[in-house]
Design an enzyme around this catalytic site. Structure first.
Site, PDB file in Angstrom:
ATOM      1  N   HIS A 118     -26.815 -56.586 -32.515  1.00 17.05           N
ATOM      2  CA  HIS A 118     -25.823 -56.512 -33.601  1.00 17.05           C
ATOM      3  C   HIS A 118     -24.883 -57.717 -33.583  1.00 17.05           C
ATOM      4  O   HIS A 118     -24.148 -57.929 -34.556  1.00 17.05           O
ATOM      5  CB  HIS A 118     -25.038 -55.196 -33.534  1.00 17.05           C
ATOM      6  CG  HIS A 118     -23.928 -55.163 -32.534  1.00 17.05           C
ATOM      7  ND1 HIS A 118     -24.064 -54.605 -31.276  1.00 17.05           N
ATOM      8  CD2 HIS A 118     -22.663 -55.626 -32.590  1.00 17.05           C
ATOM      9  CE1 HIS A 118     -22.924 -54.717 -30.625  1.00 17.05           C
ATOM     10  NE2 HIS A 118     -22.047 -55.335 -31.396  1.00 17.05           N
ATOM     11  N   ASP A 161     -30.626 -51.975 -29.622  1.00 18.21           N
ATOM     12  CA  ASP A 161     -29.620 -53.031 -29.785  1.00 18.21           C
ATOM     13  C   ASP A 161     -29.757 -54.067 -28.662  1.00 18.21           C
ATOM     14  O   ASP A 161     -28.882 -54.203 -27.811  1.00 18.21           O
ATOM     15  CB  ASP A 161     -28.225 -52.410 -29.778  1.00 18.21           C
ATOM     16  CG  ASP A 161     -27.152 -53.355 -30.289  1.00 18.21           C
ATOM     17  OD1 ASP A 161     -27.497 -54.446 -30.770  1.00 18.21           O
ATOM     18  OD2 ASP A 161     -25.960 -52.988 -30.201  1.00 18.21           O
ATOM     19  N   SER A 258     -18.533 -56.731 -27.217  1.00 19.70           N
ATOM     20  CA  SER A 258     -19.881 -56.396 -27.673  1.00 19.70           C
ATOM     21  C   SER A 258     -20.923 -57.317 -27.051  1.00 19.70           C
ATOM     22  O   SER A 258     -20.736 -58.534 -26.988  1.00 19.70           O
ATOM     23  CB  SER A 258     -19.975 -56.511 -29.199  1.00 19.70           C
ATOM     24  OG  SER A 258     -19.344 -55.434 -29.815  1.00 19.70           O
TER      25      SER A 258
END
Length: 305
Positions: A118, A161, A258
Site C-alpha cells: 500500500h 500487503d 507503514s
C-alpha cells in the site's frame, strides 16, 4: 520447487519483466541501469546466489537482548501515550530503513528491502544508516515487486500487503545498517511482544514525521478477538494479517510507520499494514504476516531463507 519464467522488454527506458511462480503471475518494472541489469541477470537468468558474508541482526545479539523483543520491560503508563515509540539508536534497529520519505521498510539483504504494497511502487530511493532521519544515506531503487495477490482477493483492502524492493547498490553492512532474518509462523502467537519501529508520527494526523527513530513493543492479539472488535475494519482481517496492540490503546504504530518492521526474537515477522487512528481503545494495529510468504520472497529474490 517453483519454476520461474521471465519475459523482458524495454519500454520508455524502463526494463519490464514478468515472473511466474507457483501461485500467480506478477509484472514488475525497474530502471534500466548497468547495475540493475547485472542484478536482473544474476537473479532471474543465472539464478546465482552469492554466499552470505554478513551476520543477520539476531546473530549479533546476546540472548538476553533478543528476549527484549519478546518481553515488554517498559511499564504501560496510560498518561504517556507512546504512539510512535520511544527514541532508540539505529544500532538497536539497524534493519530499519525509510522507503521514500513517508513509509518504513526493512533490510532483509544488503540489496533487498521489504515494505508494504500500500506504500505503492512510485518511490525511487530508500534511506538508511542513521538514527536521525535527516542524516540517512540515499540508495536508489532498481525495481519494485508487489505481491501478485495484493488487493485482489476482495476479502480485505489490505490483503497480501507485501512489496519487495531491489536496490541499485547494496547497503553496506555496518552496526548502523544490518539485514534481519525472517521468522517463522510459530513466532506469531497470542501474547508475544513484537517490537515496531519507525520515524512515523507520535500523534494521529500529526503533520511532521519524527527525525529520531522510535520503537514500541506491543502484544500480538488473538485473531478471533481482533475480528470481534467493534469497528468493521477488523471483521475482515485475513490469515495474511495479525493484530497487535493494547486494548486500552496506550501504544501503537502510526502514520509514517507503514511498511515498517514488527520484530519477534530478533527476526522479522510483520510489516505495519493499517490501523484505525493511533493508540486508540479497541483499535490495535494490523500487520502483514511475513513468514506466510517466505516462498514468494525466495522465488523473487533467490535468497536462501
Amino acid at each position: 520447487m517453483c519454476g520461474l519464467c521471465r519475459v523482458f522488454s524495454v519500454v520508455c527506458g524502463l526494463l519490464v519483466f514478468s515472473v511466474a511462480n507457483c501461485d500467480n503471475n506478477g509484472t514488475y518494472t525497474g530502471l534500466l541501469t548497468a547495475e540493475c541489469v547485472l542484478h536482473y541477470h544474476r537473479i532471474f537468468v543465472s539464478r546465482r546466489v552469492p554466499p552470505r558474508t554478513y551476520h543477520y541482526f539476531h546473530e549479533t545479539q546476546a540472548p538476553d537482548q533478543l528476549l527484549g523483543d519478546g518481553k515488554d520491560s517498559d511499564p504501560v503508563d496510560v498518561r504517556f501515550r507512546i504512539v510512535g515509540g520511544s527514541q532508540v539508536s539505529i544500532q538497536e534497529v539497524p534493519y530499519q530503513v525509510l522507503y521514500g520519505l513517508y513509509c518504513g521498510g526493512t533490510l532483509i539483504a544488503p540489496e533487498w528491502v521489504m515494505t508494504a504494497a500500500h506504500c505503492k511502487d512510485r518511490e525511487t530511493f530508500i534511506l538508511a544508516g542513521s538514527t536521525q532521519r535527516s542524516q540517512t544515506t540515499k540508495y536508489p531503487i532498481c525495481a519494485h515487486f508487489i505481491h501478485p495477490m495484493w488487493n485482489t482477493t476482495k476479502l480485505h483492502s489490505h490483503d497480501y500487503d507485501y512489496q519487495l524492493v531491489l536496490l541499485e547498490k547494496p547497503v553496506p553492512v555496518t552496526p548502523n545498517s544490518r539485514p534481519i532474518a525472517i521468522g517463522v509462523t510459530q513466532d506469531i502467537r497470542e501474547g508475544v511482544m513484537v517490537a515496531v519501529s519507525g520515524w512515523g508520527h507520535t500523534k494521529y494526523k500529526q503533520r511532521a514525521m519524527q527525525d529520531v527513530v522510535r520503537r514500541v513493543r506491543v502484544p500480538v492479539m488473538s485473531l478471533d478477538v481482533c475480528k470481534a472488535l467493534p469497528l468493521e475494519n477488523y471483521h475482515t482481517v485475513t490469515p495474511r494479517m495479525f493484530c497487535a496492540g493494547f486494548m486500552n490503546g496506550t501504544k501503537d504504530s502510526c502514520q509514517g510507520d507503514s511498511g515498517g518492521p514488527a520484530i519477534a526474537n530478533g527476526k522479522l515477522v510483520g510489516l505495519v499494514s493499517f490501523g484505525v487512528g493511533c493508540a486508540m481503545k479497541d483499535q490495535p494495529g494490523v500487520y502483514s504476516n511475513i513468514p506466510l510468504v517466505r516462498g514468494w520472497i525466495r522465488a523473487v529474490t533467490g535468497l536462501p531463507l
